[in-house]
Design an enzyme around this catalytic site. Structure first.
Site, PDB file in Angstrom:
ATOM      1  N   ASP A  51      -8.544   1.661   2.406  1.00 27.40           N
ATOM      2  CA  ASP A  51      -7.804   0.526   1.877  1.00 27.40           C
ATOM      3  C   ASP A  51      -7.422  -0.360   3.066  1.00 27.40           C
ATOM      4  O   ASP A  51      -7.563   0.054   4.224  1.00 27.40           O
ATOM      5  CB  ASP A  51      -6.559   1.047   1.151  1.00 27.40           C
ATOM      6  CG  ASP A  51      -5.608  -0.053   0.739  1.00 27.40           C
ATOM      7  OD1 ASP A  51      -6.044  -0.994   0.065  1.00 27.40           O
ATOM      8  OD2 ASP A  51      -4.425   0.015   1.122  1.00 27.40           O
ATOM      9  N   ASP A  53      -4.392  -3.316   3.106  1.00 26.42           N
ATOM     10  CA  ASP A  53      -2.958  -3.583   3.220  1.00 26.42           C
ATOM     11  C   ASP A  53      -2.151  -2.290   3.261  1.00 26.42           C
ATOM     12  O   ASP A  53      -2.298  -1.424   2.398  1.00 26.42           O
ATOM     13  CB  ASP A  53      -2.475  -4.426   2.035  1.00 26.42           C
ATOM     14  CG  ASP A  53      -2.946  -5.871   2.113  1.00 26.42           C
ATOM     15  OD1 ASP A  53      -2.920  -6.432   3.219  1.00 26.42           O
ATOM     16  OD2 ASP A  53      -3.346  -6.424   1.068  1.00 26.42           O
ATOM     17  N   GLU A  98       3.016  -0.572 -10.124  1.00 24.50           N
ATOM     18  CA  GLU A  98       1.909   0.013  -9.364  1.00 24.50           C
ATOM     19  C   GLU A  98       2.308   1.306  -8.663  1.00 24.50           C
ATOM     20  O   GLU A  98       1.520   2.253  -8.593  1.00 24.50           O
ATOM     21  CB  GLU A  98       1.407  -1.001  -8.333  1.00 24.50           C
ATOM     22  CG  GLU A  98       0.254  -0.497  -7.486  1.00 24.50           C
ATOM     23  CD  GLU A  98      -0.106  -1.480  -6.395  1.00 24.50           C
ATOM     24  OE1 GLU A  98      -1.269  -1.914  -6.362  1.00 24.50           O
ATOM     25  OE2 GLU A  98       0.764  -1.811  -5.568  1.00 24.50           O
ATOM     26  N   SER A 166     -10.450  -3.459  -0.575  1.00 22.38           N
ATOM     27  CA  SER A 166      -9.133  -4.086  -0.699  1.00 22.38           C
ATOM     28  C   SER A 166      -8.965  -4.807  -2.024  1.00 22.38           C
ATOM     29  O   SER A 166      -9.852  -5.538  -2.465  1.00 22.38           O
ATOM     30  CB  SER A 166      -8.913  -5.077   0.448  1.00 22.38           C
ATOM     31  OG  SER A 166      -7.716  -5.805   0.262  1.00 22.38           O
ATOM     32  N   ALA A 167      -7.792  -4.634  -2.620  1.00 25.46           N
ATOM     33  CA  ALA A 167      -7.430  -5.389  -3.820  1.00 25.46           C
ATOM     34  C   ALA A 167      -6.754  -6.699  -3.445  1.00 25.46           C
ATOM     35  O   ALA A 167      -6.253  -7.410  -4.307  1.00 25.46           O
ATOM     36  CB  ALA A 167      -6.503  -4.558  -4.707  1.00 25.46           C
ATOM     37  N   ASP A 242      -2.830   4.006   0.809  1.00 26.93           N
ATOM     38  CA  ASP A 242      -1.373   4.068   0.825  1.00 26.93           C
ATOM     39  C   ASP A 242      -0.752   4.150  -0.564  1.00 26.93           C
ATOM     40  O   ASP A 242       0.468   4.247  -0.703  1.00 26.93           O
ATOM     41  CB  ASP A 242      -0.778   2.857   1.568  1.00 26.93           C
ATOM     42  CG  ASP A 242      -0.864   1.588   0.757  1.00 26.93           C
ATOM     43  OD1 ASP A 242       0.189   0.974   0.477  1.00 26.93           O
ATOM     44  OD2 ASP A 242      -1.979   1.181   0.391  1.00 26.93           O
TER      45      ASP A 242
END
Length: 301
Positions: A51, A53, A98, A166-167, A242
């Site tokens: 991931d 961020d 989330e 990454s989102a 994360d």
């Protein structure tokens, strides 16, 4: 790494980074088994999936929480005056969902889709020049975790593919990695990239027409891409994330042999630790370094 005899199986206590106070491991035997499979497979069987961020970037620095790619993008002055306010409102509304440990993945997914649909609507119908992204990073750029440069360099030298999933805003992710000089040829990004019609912003391209959110990041999204060809035969994985949804990013790895999942936990540690230990093999509590990953790579590469 403590000195070992040839042929001796690696134990957790042999890897110095895994003995620190920030490390949580529920099943030590399982982790040791995976580590030994990764080492046996070596660099030619390895791929890394991460991931971005709060995973490649620090979760906090100098007492302040690190900004996300969306947050930094919001600093661009070309954006409509209302964009930052509305984007932050969406974050405050959906981020607690989330990370809520009481909700299942299936319960969260509709809210994540709703979040990204609304985020895309905010990014439609106005002109935008991407040159400003690099300008913004001169003022506001998140730090990578300590040791990230070493990690990226060793993976590049060993020619190990790295997928950054990454989102966030893909254009910003790419620019941040380039800013830190770690966007090497072996690094590939799958994310929500800005979509344009001429100079007019139309929202996000996504992947296969779908936006990438926390709970649909996995290699099924790239089965027909050039990257998928690069990872053929690389069925050993080091995965980093994360949030618990990141633990599924390796679901699409064909004939997976050994997948070691490393989770970085910072928010609501007591409430979230059990859930993280259910999803990740190794959980690092408020660790802003890549020490564990680098320690493992020193054995594998």
């Amino acid at each position: 790494m403590t000195e070992m005899r040839e042929g001796e199986k690696i134990k957790i206590e042999n890897v110095k980074a895994l003995t620190r106070d920030c490390v949580r491991i529920r099943d030590r035997d399982r982790v040791e088994s995976i580590i030994n499979l990764l080492v046996e497979g070596g660099k030619d069987k390895l791929q890394v999936i991460s991931d971005f961020d709060q995973t490649l970037t620090k979760q906090h620095c100098n007492g302040k929480r690190s900004m996300s790619s969306f947050g930094i993008f919001g600093e661009c002055k070309q954006l409509p005056p209302s964009y930052k306010e509305k984007s932050q409102a969406l974050y405050k509304q959906y981020k607690p969902i989330e990370i809520d440990p009481s909700l299942s993945k299936e319960q969260k997914i509709p809210f994540m889709i709703e979040w990204w649909d609304k985020a895309q609507m905010l990014l439609s119908g106005f002109e935008f020049c991407c040159d400003e992204i690099d300008q913004v990073l001169q003022e506001v750029c998140p730090d990578l975790r300590t040791g990230s440069e070493e990690m990226f360099r060793s993976l590049m030298e060993a020619d190990v593919p790295v997928l950054v999933f990454s989102a966030g805003v893909g254009d910003m992710v790419r620019a941040i990695l380039r800013h830190h000089k770690v966007l090497h040829p072996n690094v590939h990004i799958i994310s929500n990239f800005l979509d344009f019609k001429g100079s007019m912003l139309q929202g996000f391209k996504g992947s296969k027409g779908q936006h990438i959110h926390t709970f649909n990041k996995n290699e099924h999204a790239i089965e027909n891409s050039e990257y998928f060809k690069l990872i053929t035969g690389r069925n050993n994985v080091i995965l980093m994330g994360d949030v618990v949804g990141d633990a599924d990013m390796a679901e699409g790895v064909k004939d997976a042999n050994a997948v070691l999942k490393i989770g970085f936990l910072y928010d609501q540690v007591e409430e979230n630790l059990d859930s993280y230990l259910d999803h990740f093999d190794v959980v690092l509590v408020d660790d802003q370094t890549m020490d564990v990953t680098n320690g493992l790579l020193s054995l594998i590469l």
